[in-house]
Design a protein around this motif. Sequence first.
Motif, short mmCIF file in Angstrom:
data_model
loop_
_atom_site.label_atom_id
_atom_site.label_comp_id
_atom_site.label_asym_id
_atom_site.label_seq_id
_atom_site.Cartn_x
_atom_site.Cartn_y
_atom_site.Cartn_z
N ALA A 1 1.01 -1.37 0.00
CA ALA A 1 0.14 -0.39 0.38
C ALA A 1 0.51 1.30 0.07
O ALA A 1 0.33 2.06 -0.40
CB ALA A 1 -0.89 -0.31 0.85
N ALA A 2 1.98 0.73 0.65
CA ALA A 2 3.38 1.85 0.49
C ALA A 2 3.43 2.75 -0.54
O ALA A 2 3.61 3.56 -0.82
CB ALA A 2 3.88 1.98 1.24
N GLU A 3 4.18 1.56 -1.61
CA GLU A 3 4.26 1.23 -2.86
C GLU A 3 3.53 1.94 -3.99
O GLU A 3 3.57 3.08 -4.55
CB GLU A 3 4.63 0.95 -3.14
N LYS A 4 1.98 1.88 -3.53
CA LYS A 4 1.42 1.92 -4.69
C LYS A 4 0.15 3.36 -3.93
O LYS A 4 -0.02 3.27 -4.93
CB LYS A 4 0.10 0.45 -4.47
N TYR A 5 -0.28 3.74 -2.79
CA TYR A 5 -0.61 4.29 -2.79
C TYR A 5 -0.31 5.87 -1.68
O TYR A 5 1.54 5.61 -1.39
CB TYR A 5 -2.29 4.60 -1.59
N SER A 6 -0.28 6.69 -2.11
CA SER A 6 0.24 8.25 -1.24
C SER A 6 -0.09 8.62 0.73
O SER A 6 -0.61 9.49 0.89
CB SER A 6 0.07 9.59 -2.14
N PHE A 7 -1.25 7.07 1.01
CA PHE A 7 -1.51 7.56 2.58
C PHE A 7 -0.55 8.70 3.64
O PHE A 7 0.28 8.26 3.50
CB PHE A 7 -1.49 6.09 2.92
N ARG A 8 -1.11 9.29 4.50
CA ARG A 8 -0.55 10.10 5.16
C ARG A 8 0.13 9.27 5.95
O ARG A 8 1.26 9.20 6.76
CB ARG A 8 -1.54 11.08 5.73
N GLU A 9 -0.30 8.19 6.95
CA GLU A 9 0.21 7.01 7.43
C GLU A 9 -0.93 6.39 7.38
O GLU A 9 -1.86 6.00 7.03
CB GLU A 9 -0.21 7.28 8.93
N ILE A 10 -0.06 4.50 7.61
CA ILE A 10 -0.30 3.60 7.63
C ILE A 10 -0.59 3.01 8.88
O ILE A 10 1.34 2.37 9.84
CB ILE A 10 0.16 2.51 6.13
N ILE A 11 -0.68 2.15 9.67
CA ILE A 11 -1.03 2.02 11.37
C ILE A 11 -1.55 0.23 11.12
O ILE A 11 -2.39 0.13 10.44
CB ILE A 11 -1.66 2.83 12.04
N ILE A 12 -0.79 -0.88 11.79
CA ILE A 12 -1.34 -2.06 11.72
C ILE A 12 -1.43 -1.92 13.69
O ILE A 12 -0.92 -1.73 14.15
CB ILE A 12 -0.39 -2.91 11.39
#
Length: 221
Positions: free
Chosen positions: A190-201
């Motif tokens: 998702a980080a490679e493909k999209y430009s999310f402000r942040e990704i959390i798990i």
Amino acid sequence: MHQTASPGPGPFLDLYRKYDNIFVVTLSKELSATYQNAMLAKKMILEEAEDKLIKVFNSFSATVGETMIAYKLGELIEAGFNRDEIIEKTEKYIEEMQTLFVLDSLDNLIKAGRMGKLKGKIASFFNIKPVLGATPEGTITLVDKARGSKRAIRKLIEKIGERGENLEEKVLGIAHCNALEKAEYIKGKAAEKYSFREIIIVETAGISTVYANEGGIVLAF
């Protein structure tokens, strides 16, 4: 044995008595009686103390969807918005939020009546993994399907782009049920493909763990 009964009004009453300004985020009211019980407790407590400020949000989602709403509330509070602004902005966030998920096992969804037994058995027999999502009403719907878990996860990642808008302004939440490696893989892609402000798990918890079952992945953004 897993317990899937919704909490009654009692636990909410106990918490409502401790605080004066309260935000509550519940599982979709179409999937659980939690929202109704939180609202019933609100009505009861306001008969005792009219000055309490209690807002109950129906998430129209589950697991990490609830987490992301709480996360949004925290951001708005920290930014200094007043209560009415926080409620308005949070309701807009809920309206726009997308929830997607892939489960390794459909057994508990079938047992809970969230998926037809025949459809579930056919899917399991042919190793078909449905990509599921939340409707605007907070029910579960079929978004896509794939043969095998790996293809289903790839479809799940593709659906982010198809259903998401203004991703650079958003936070992607990934919940997993004992599937951290899978969650980390999705985070990376998702980080490679999209430009999310942040990704959390996060890990699933409570009743969501029962429905997600071992290996389940849920996304919300």
